[in-house]
Design an enzyme around this catalytic site. Structure first.
Site, PDB file in Angstrom:
ATOM      1  CG  ASP A  60      35.651  39.182  50.013  1.00 22.98           C
ATOM      2  OD1 ASP A  60      35.780  40.032  49.099  1.00 22.98           O
ATOM      3  OD2 ASP A  60      34.603  38.530  50.180  1.00 22.98           O
ATOM      4  CG  ASN A  87      46.285  42.862  41.275  1.00 26.99           C
ATOM      5  OD1 ASN A  87      46.459  43.215  40.117  1.00 26.99           O
ATOM      6  ND2 ASN A  87      45.948  41.613  41.608  1.00 26.99           N
ATOM      7  CD  GLN A 103      27.831  41.523  33.252  1.00 31.63           C
ATOM      8  OE1 GLN A 103      28.621  42.388  32.884  1.00 31.63           O
ATOM      9  NE2 GLN A 103      27.243  40.680  32.405  1.00 31.63           N
ATOM     10  CB  SER A 137      41.975  49.240  32.969  1.00 30.45           C
ATOM     11  OG  SER A 137      41.858  48.857  31.616  1.00 30.45           O
ATOM     12  CB  ALA A 190      30.138  46.954  35.449  1.00 31.59           C
ATOM     13  CE1 TYR A 191      38.436  45.454  34.945  1.00 26.35           C
ATOM     14  CE2 TYR A 191      38.809  46.705  32.929  1.00 26.35           C
ATOM     15  CZ  TYR A 191      39.298  46.016  34.024  1.00 26.35           C
ATOM     16  OH  TYR A 191      40.664  45.907  34.209  1.00 26.35           O
ATOM     17  CB  VAL A 193      31.752  52.869  35.324  1.00 26.89           C
ATOM     18  CG1 VAL A 193      31.406  53.848  36.444  1.00 26.89           C
ATOM     19  CG2 VAL A 193      31.025  53.250  34.046  1.00 26.89           C
ATOM     20  CE  LYS A 195      40.212  47.785  37.173  1.00 27.80           C
ATOM     21  NZ  LYS A 195      40.981  47.497  38.404  1.00 27.80           N
ATOM     22  CB  THR A 229      45.836  37.402  33.583  1.00 25.23           C
ATOM     23  OG1 THR A 229      44.895  38.363  33.062  1.00 25.23           O
ATOM     24  CG2 THR A 229      47.176  38.089  33.840  1.00 25.23           C
TER      25      THR A 229
END
Length: 273
Positions: A60, A87, A103, A137, A190-191, A193, A195, A229
């Protein structure tokens, strides 16, 4: 001594595709790691049916205890590490009802701080010519932030401490409700930032490793593209196999490669950050 490769968040999706590819191309032991032990073991069994023989270890990346247990295992079993593919990641969809503050906490703890902490803890195990691959990303492109933030993240003088402070400040700004006025103006906030942080971290780490050039440790980030995915959804244009191509390519870069080093790539081509 057998070479060792590790892939995080690998019980499904791109991570599973990377493990499968490395089992066929990497000369050594490949670890499939996952937070959920049952899902990880099931993924290994499925790959076994396809002729691949990865090893499993629970990991984790948001838990320092879990990270240190894994380091201890690698030390005892292999005395080193040759490939680390970061990953593991999470993204909340636009319609997800989870409060923004939650989040941000979860996303940053896995995507950015998980990548940072795992890499730093395992760095003492890295052998000469080791390769670190960070799955980032294009959603973390700097066009989504204001020029001052863009300049900071692109700076060749940016240090690890500076970057950590910036990511922590972002979390604090979200909690205080002032993130938009601070320049973080974007959707799926959030995603994006997290990345941005992963790509910037890759550049920072490469500069650190380059200070000791004899080790030839190479760090790169990549965008796998829009892949079918659980995260990408069923309408994405790329297969898992296509999404796994560039991370596998980066994991297998030959000794003393001059480029790419500290770059962001898509389809094995270097992009500007």
């Amino acid at each position: 001594m057998s070479r060792v490769a590790v892939v995080t968040g690998a019980n499904k999706g791109i991570g599973l595709g990377i493990v499968k590819g490395l089992c066929k191309q990497f000369d050594g032991t490949v670890y499939l790691t996952a937070r959920d032990e049952n899902r990880g073991q099931e993924a290994v069994k499925e790959l076994n049916k396809q002729g691949c023989q990865p090893r499993f270890h629970q990991l984790d990346v948001s838990s320092l205890d879990s990270i240190h247990r894994f380091k201890q295992h690698l030390e005892q079993e292999h005395q080193g590490l040759d490939v680390l593919v970061n990953n593991a990641g999470v993204m909340y969809g636009r319609s997800n009802p989870t409060p923004l503050v939650e989040q941000v906490e979860v996303t940053m703890s896995i995507n950015f701080f998980g990548t940072l902490n795992l890499t730093k803890v395992l760095t003492p195990l890295l052998r000469p010519h080791a390769r670190i691959v960070n799955v980032s990303s294009m959603m973390g492109g700097l066009s989504y932030v204001t020029p001052p933030l863009r300049q900071t993240l692109q700076s060749e003088q940016l240090t690890e401490e500076d970057l950590v402070q910036l990511m922590e400040q972002f979390i604090s700004d979200v909690k205080s409700g002032v993130h938009e006025e601070k320049g973080w103006k974007m959707d799926t906030l959030a995603y994006r930032v997290s990345k941005m942080g992963v790509t910037a971290l890759s550049r920072v780490l490469q500069r650190q490793f380059d200070a000791n050039p004899g080790t030839d440790i190479v760090v790169n980030a990549l965008c796998p593209g829009w892949v079918r995915t659980d995260m990408g959804g069923p309408n994405a244009g790329r297969s898992v196999e296509k999404g796994a191509e560039t991370p596998i390519y980066l994991a297998l870069l030959p000794p003393n490669v001059r480029s790419p080093r500290g770059e962001l790539l898509l389809d094995k081509e270097v992009l500007s950050f």
